[in-house]
Design an enzyme around this catalytic site. Structure first.
Site, PDB file in Angstrom:
ATOM      1  N   LYS A  76     -15.754  -4.575 -34.699  1.00  0.00           N
ATOM      2  CA  LYS A  76     -17.068  -3.972 -34.957  1.00  0.00           C
ATOM      3  C   LYS A  76     -18.123  -5.056 -34.741  1.00  0.00           C
ATOM      4  CE  LYS A  76     -19.711  -1.180 -38.197  1.00  0.00           C
ATOM      5  NZ  LYS A  76     -20.967  -1.821 -37.857  1.00  0.00           N
TER       6      LYS A  76
ATOM      7  N   ARG B   6     -28.896   5.012 -31.688  1.00  0.00           N
ATOM      8  CA  ARG B   6     -28.131   5.994 -32.455  1.00  0.00           C
ATOM      9  C   ARG B   6     -29.000   7.125 -32.967  1.00  0.00           C
ATOM     10  NH1 ARG B   6     -24.595   4.386 -37.717  1.00  0.00           N
ATOM     11  NH2 ARG B   6     -26.067   5.639 -38.889  1.00  0.00           N
TER      12      ARG B   6
END
Length: 538
Positions: free
Chosen positions: A232, A252
């Site tokens: 990540k 996002r």
């Protein structure tokens, strides 16, 4: 305009998300086109009335009232629209046009959007202000400045539309970026008077698939062989899409951010496709640089040659969503990953690479790898079921994010600033620091979350009693209150006097019990900079 003003007034006083959704849906149901479309644009943050700048509005208000009194009032209230709406002089006589519902939201939006100059926009604004009551003036100024701050995000506005229209949120998101305010085609689809807007052939946004936070106890009942793991990375989750001769880069949130990363757009090598990845900037060692370096390129309208050269944009790829007009999202992750690997191998580029998979055979082994990642800009691991399709939203079970434990420091409150919206009367934004060797405080971050409403009241009371200096809406306070803050990492930052900045700080505890002199020191914070010796910070 009156109906829109009533909506904003009720939204700002409503903490319940469910009630906000109902209020917005009721507004859509009882408001005609194009007014409801302009309202949706305002709530979703896609309405940009460039001529109505806050500085021009302050100048306009200053011409109608005492500028010193306005400055003092604005300092106390902390909200431009609220202050100006209350202080705008009432007309000597109320004419037939006062509070006239014929002053439509569409008239305001279209006039300001087409205004040739700030002066022309202010002339129109002054006329409308003269014809509205206090609430109407407040709503008009909120609309004009774009800073509604009524507790409605773009996501909530679109969710309210989807709920009212009885459509799946991901279906609305799929067509959203192919449309422009006032969204008449969107409302026609919702009411059955028009077809579904067709995004095919356009570089449209696809709703991201998100992961559920997990700890070892959550993963223990699951079979590790069902999952694949990736690192990540500490950047910005991004989606890059090419179609119809256009290339777009989405955050996002669904916001188009390509203007700030022209070097990445220019380097696109994959033809007509849509990919999901992590947007980073690369350091001199060809590894992702700390997030603080990426921040230098975020929200810029233009990027200078110096930044383009020193902080080149890079997309570390996670997933392949579409290729050649074919939607790959229904296919299992392993199949999409294989297609992505083949695409990258066929079109190598220094600006795009694969996020490597992490080999593991047990959760205990992955836990050890997670605790000691190979790069400082890794936040943890992502886990993805091998057989899962790419599903919009955050379905529980297919994907997990297993982050490293947050770091903590005891810091001293240095400055406080008033918040916005329902927090505008409270000092709710806190700048804090740590002690340097010469026993002076140097700032390392700012936080405005992690405390309860009751704690906010107590903090506000303490700040008012311990103020030493005032700088507009900001107050300096005596160094007497310790806050325990949690954060994800410490990064070098030339913007802070300390040379450091905390990543995602939030208040974990208020240490009323701890003397300020016992708070943490700069060398302690510097020692938390991954890969950097404490001695490098002075």
């Amino acid at each position: 305009m009156r109906r829109f003003a009533d909506l904003l007034d009720r939204l700002i006083l409503t903490p319940s998300r469910t009630t906000k959704l109902r209020l917005i849906g009721d507004y859509f149901a009882h408001t005609p086109d194009p007014d409801r479309g302009w309202a949706l644009a305002a709530l979703a943050g896609t309405l940009d009335l460039r001529a109505a700048r806050p500085s021009a509005i302050r100048e306009l208000i200053g011409s109608r009232t005492d500028p010193v009194l306005f400055a003092l009032s604005y300092d106390y209230v902390g909200d431009l629209a609220e202050t100006a709406a209350l202080m705008w002089p009432e007309p000597a006589a109320t004419g037939a046009g006062r509070n006239d519902p014929g002053v439509r939201l569409s008239e305001v939006a279209e006039t300001l959007a087409a205004a040739p100059s700030a002066a022309a926009a202010m002339r129109s604004l002054a006329g409308w202000l003269d014809g509205l009551d206090t609430t109407g003036r407040w709503a008009l100024l909120k609309l004009a400045t774009g800073g509604l701050r009524v507790g409605v995000s773009a996501g909530l506005a679109k969710a309210a539309f989807a709920a009212w229209a009885k459509l799946a949120p991901e279906a609305v998101e799929e067509v959203w970026h192919g449309l422009e305010p006032p969204y008449e085609a969107l409302f026609a689809w919702a009411t059955g008077t028009g077809p579904r807007p067709d995004p095919r052939g356009l570089p449209h946004f696809r709703s991201f698939m998100l992961a559920t936070p997990a700890e070892l106890a959550d993963l223990a009942p699951l079979d590790p062989s069902d999952f694949r793991a990736e690192w990540k990375w500490d950047g910005i989750r991004a989606q890059m899409v090419a179609a119809g001769g256009e290339i777009r880069l989405y955050a996002r949130s669904g916001d188009e951010i390509g203007r700030g990363f022209p070097d990445l757009l220019d380097a696109w090598p994959f033809g007509e496709a849509a990919v999901d990845g992590e947007l980073v900037v690369m350091g001199p060692n060809d590894q992702p640089a700390p997030f603080a370096e990426l921040q230098k390129r975020i929200n810029r309208r233009t990027v200078g040659a110096g930044l383009l050269k020193s902080l080149p944009a890079h997309l570390r790829l996670y997933d392949l969503l579409a290729k050649g007009g074919v939607d790959l999202r229904p296919r299992p992750f392993t199949e999409r990953r294989a297609a992505l690997e083949a695409l990258v191998a066929a079109h190598p580029s220094p600006r795009f690479d694969l996020s490597p998979l992490v080999a593991f055979s047990s959760w205990a082994e992955l836990d050890r790898l997670r605790a000691d990642p190979p790069a400082a800009t890794i936040e943890g691991v992502m886990l993805k079921r091998r057989d899962t399709p790419y599903l919009a939203g955050r379905p529980k079970g297919p994907w997990f994010k297993w982050k490293r434990a947050p770091l903590t420091l005891d810091v001293v409150l240095m400055y406080a600033q008033r918040g916005h919206g329902r927090r505008s009367s409270y000092f709710s934004d806190y700048t804090f620091g740590v002690w340097r060797d010469d026993d002076t405080l140097v700032p390392v971050g700012k936080a405005y979350s992690g405390f309860t409403d009751q704690e906010l009241v107590e903090l506000d009371r303490w700040i008012r009693r311990n103020t030493t200096e005032r700088f507009g809406p900001v107050r300096a306070v005596a160094p007497g209150l310790v806050l325990e803050v949690a954060f994800d990492s410490v990064q070098p930052s030339p913007r802070h006097k300390s040379g450091l900045a905390l990543r995602f700080p939030r208040i974990a505890r208020i240490r009323w019990d701890k003397p300020a002199a016992e708070a943490d020191r700069l060398e302690t914070a510097a020692g938390l900079v991954a890969g950097s010796p404490a001695a490098s910070v002075t």
